[in-house]
Design a protein around this motif. Sequence first.
Motif, PDB file in Angstrom:
ATOM      1  N   THR A   1      -5.598   0.486  -5.505  1.00 39.87           N
ATOM      2  CA  THR A   1      -6.181   1.784  -5.173  1.00 39.87           C
ATOM      3  C   THR A   1      -7.498   1.551  -4.433  1.00 39.87           C
ATOM      4  OG1 THR A   1      -7.264   1.829  -7.333  1.00 39.87           O
ATOM      5  CG2 THR A   1      -5.133   2.946  -7.143  1.00 39.87           C
ATOM      6  N   PRO A   2      -7.853   2.438  -3.518  1.00 34.27           N
ATOM      7  CA  PRO A   2      -9.126   2.266  -2.802  1.00 34.27           C
ATOM      8  C   PRO A   2     -10.294   2.281  -3.778  1.00 34.27           C
ATOM      9  CG  PRO A   2      -7.727   3.909  -1.740  1.00 34.27           C
ATOM     10  CD  PRO A   2      -7.106   3.613  -3.065  1.00 34.27           C
TER      11      PRO A   2
ATOM     12  N   LEU B   1       0.820  -1.208   0.000  1.00 31.20           N
ATOM     13  CA  LEU B   1       0.000   0.000   0.000  1.00 31.20           C
ATOM     14  C   LEU B   1       0.856   1.261   0.000  1.00 31.20           C
ATOM     15  CD1 LEU B   1      -2.824  -1.042   2.507  1.00 31.20           C
ATOM     16  CD2 LEU B   1      -2.878  -1.063  -0.002  1.00 31.20           C
ATOM     17  N   ASP B   2       2.068   1.162   0.515  1.00 33.57           N
ATOM     18  CA  ASP B   2       3.000   2.294   0.483  1.00 33.57           C
ATOM     19  C   ASP B   2       3.543   2.552  -0.918  1.00 33.57           C
ATOM     20  OD1 ASP B   2       2.775   2.748   3.200  1.00 33.57           O
ATOM     21  OD2 ASP B   2       4.577   1.614   3.725  1.00 33.57           O
TER      22      ASP B   2
ATOM     23  N   SER C   1     -10.917  -1.304   3.417  1.00 31.47           N
ATOM     24  CA  SER C   1     -10.239  -0.007   3.427  1.00 31.47           C
ATOM     25  C   SER C   1     -11.089   1.023   4.153  1.00 31.47           C
ATOM     26  CB  SER C   1      -9.911   0.446   2.002  1.00 31.47           C
ATOM     27  OG  SER C   1     -11.051   0.448   1.179  1.00 31.47           O
ATOM     28  N   ALA C   2     -10.426   2.101   4.574  1.00 34.05           N
ATOM     29  CA  ALA C   2     -11.012   3.037   5.541  1.00 34.05           C
ATOM     30  C   ALA C   2     -12.277   3.721   5.043  1.00 34.05           C
ATOM     31  CB  ALA C   2      -9.965   4.074   5.922  1.00 34.05           C
ATOM     32  N   GLU C   3     -12.395   3.954   3.740  1.00 33.74           N
ATOM     33  CA  GLU C   3     -13.544   4.730   3.257  1.00 33.74           C
ATOM     34  C   GLU C   3     -14.793   3.878   3.064  1.00 33.74           C
ATOM     35  OE1 GLU C   3     -11.879   2.642   0.020  1.00 33.74           O
ATOM     36  OE2 GLU C   3     -10.913   4.003   1.431  1.00 33.74           O
TER      37      GLU C   3
ATOM     38  N   ASP D   1      -3.290   0.144  11.038  1.00 34.15           N
ATOM     39  CA  ASP D   1      -2.961   1.019   9.915  1.00 34.15           C
ATOM     40  C   ASP D   1      -4.203   1.825   9.529  1.00 34.15           C
ATOM     41  OD1 ASP D   1      -2.702   1.613   6.823  1.00 34.15           O
ATOM     42  OD2 ASP D   1      -0.672   1.248   7.568  1.00 34.15           O
TER      43      ASP D   1
ATOM     44  N   ARG E   1      -5.255   3.007   6.893  1.00 39.14           N
ATOM     45  CA  ARG E   1      -5.857   2.701   5.588  1.00 39.14           C
ATOM     46  C   ARG E   1      -6.784   1.499   5.645  1.00 39.14           C
ATOM     47  NH1 ARG E   1       0.016   2.880   2.847  1.00 39.14           N
ATOM     48  NH2 ARG E   1       0.364   1.736   4.801  1.00 39.14           N
ATOM     49  N   LEU E   2      -6.765   0.771   6.778  1.00 37.88           N
ATOM     50  CA  LEU E   2      -7.585  -0.421   6.953  1.00 37.88           C
ATOM     51  C   LEU E   2      -8.479  -0.274   8.174  1.00 37.88           C
ATOM     52  CD1 LEU E   2      -4.772  -3.053   6.345  1.00 37.88           C
ATOM     53  CD2 LEU E   2      -6.712  -2.650   4.814  1.00 37.88           C
ATOM     54  N   GLN E   3      -9.607  -0.966   8.155  1.00 43.28           N
ATOM     55  CA  GLN E   3     -10.499  -0.995   9.314  1.00 43.28           C
ATOM     56  C   GLN E   3     -10.375  -2.353  10.003  1.00 43.28           C
ATOM     57  OE1 GLN E   3     -14.593   0.562   8.875  1.00 43.28           O
ATOM     58  NE2 GLN E   3     -14.090   0.872   6.705  1.00 43.28           N
TER      59      GLN E   3
ATOM     60  N   ARG F   1       0.374  -0.813  -6.888  1.00 41.60           N
ATOM     61  CA  ARG F   1      -0.359  -0.985  -5.634  1.00 41.60           C
ATOM     62  C   ARG F   1      -1.858  -0.841  -5.896  1.00 41.60           C
ATOM     63  NH1 ARG F   1       1.082   4.572  -2.272  1.00 41.60           N
ATOM     64  NH2 ARG F   1       0.805   6.041  -3.993  1.00 41.60           N
TER      65      ARG F   1
END
Length: 338
Positions: A248-249, A239-240, A311-313, A277, A279-281, A246
């Motif tokens: 994408t969300p 993800l970095d 992912s977070a969103e 992290d 970026r993750l839930q 990588r």
Amino acid sequence: MRWSAALLLLLLLSGLPGALTAETIRLATFNTDLSRKGPGLLLRDLQRDNAQINAVIDTIRRADADILALQSIDWDYDTAALAALQLRLAEAGQHYPYRFAPKPNAGIASGQDLDGDGRLGEPEDAWGWGRFTGQSGIALLSKYPITTEQAIDLTGLLWHEVPDHRMPVTKDGLPYPDAETATMLRLSSTSHWAVPVMLPDDMPLWVMSFHAAPPVFDGPEDRNGRRNADELLIWLHLLDGALGLRPTPPFVLLGDANNDPARGEGHKDALSRLLTDPRLQATHPADENGLQHTVTWESTGPMRVDYALPSAELQVAASGIIRGKGSRHGLVWIDIRR
């Protein structure tokens, strides 16, 4: 599913590309225990009336997932066993027309003495533990199209190429088991890959999946414990952008980490970094009794080792664990909205 008119209007007015929908998608990960001691035996059992397989199919039927990541299912060159499972699931009312199961490291002979015991050709000397090529592999089944040509496959990534790796050393501080062999070691004990699945709104959801090595069955060099840690952290490096392409969300990580936040062996700091992290839930599914463990081992008791991390969103609408008699592991599911 019904659309939320207010949410849809808000997103349309925002002008953001690819407006999100309120449709619910169910994702699941399941260590099926569908591994056998020899090649072709799983396919044989899938073509018979087998009690364990019947129970596994019933668990999957009860989950009714749209996208399903599977672990501990034997791989073969023609994916014949996976195709047979798809047929059995269809007969049970669960139609998964799309599958993805590239060749894993499990059981692929390295020709090297990877565990340094002076013997060659053992399961421990394969790039990933296994008695035969593909033993206890991983796969993805989906009700929606899988864009296989865009897959990112990290299965062949060499361990020493991973940023900040934790490769083992001997008691003298030298590469384990020796300098030459260490340069050939692959990180992934089974597979690590990410592949986009096209959802009904024609937006891709990247599915990342793996089955990490158990952080036990080694010596003071802690080879398996260190490998497990780097198999978890590889997702953060991906993800970095440190490994090239990588996802994408939106994306989701589905798999068996073989690591519990508090119990058993393993580098807990690595798992903590993954679960925290931003970026993750870190979802917390539970079964009908409110229990959050996904497997119970005699040596450790109940442990949470199977994870579904969106992912977070993404909005998590519901989650749970379904237990059955076919596998020691529970099936972990989450419902998401985009």
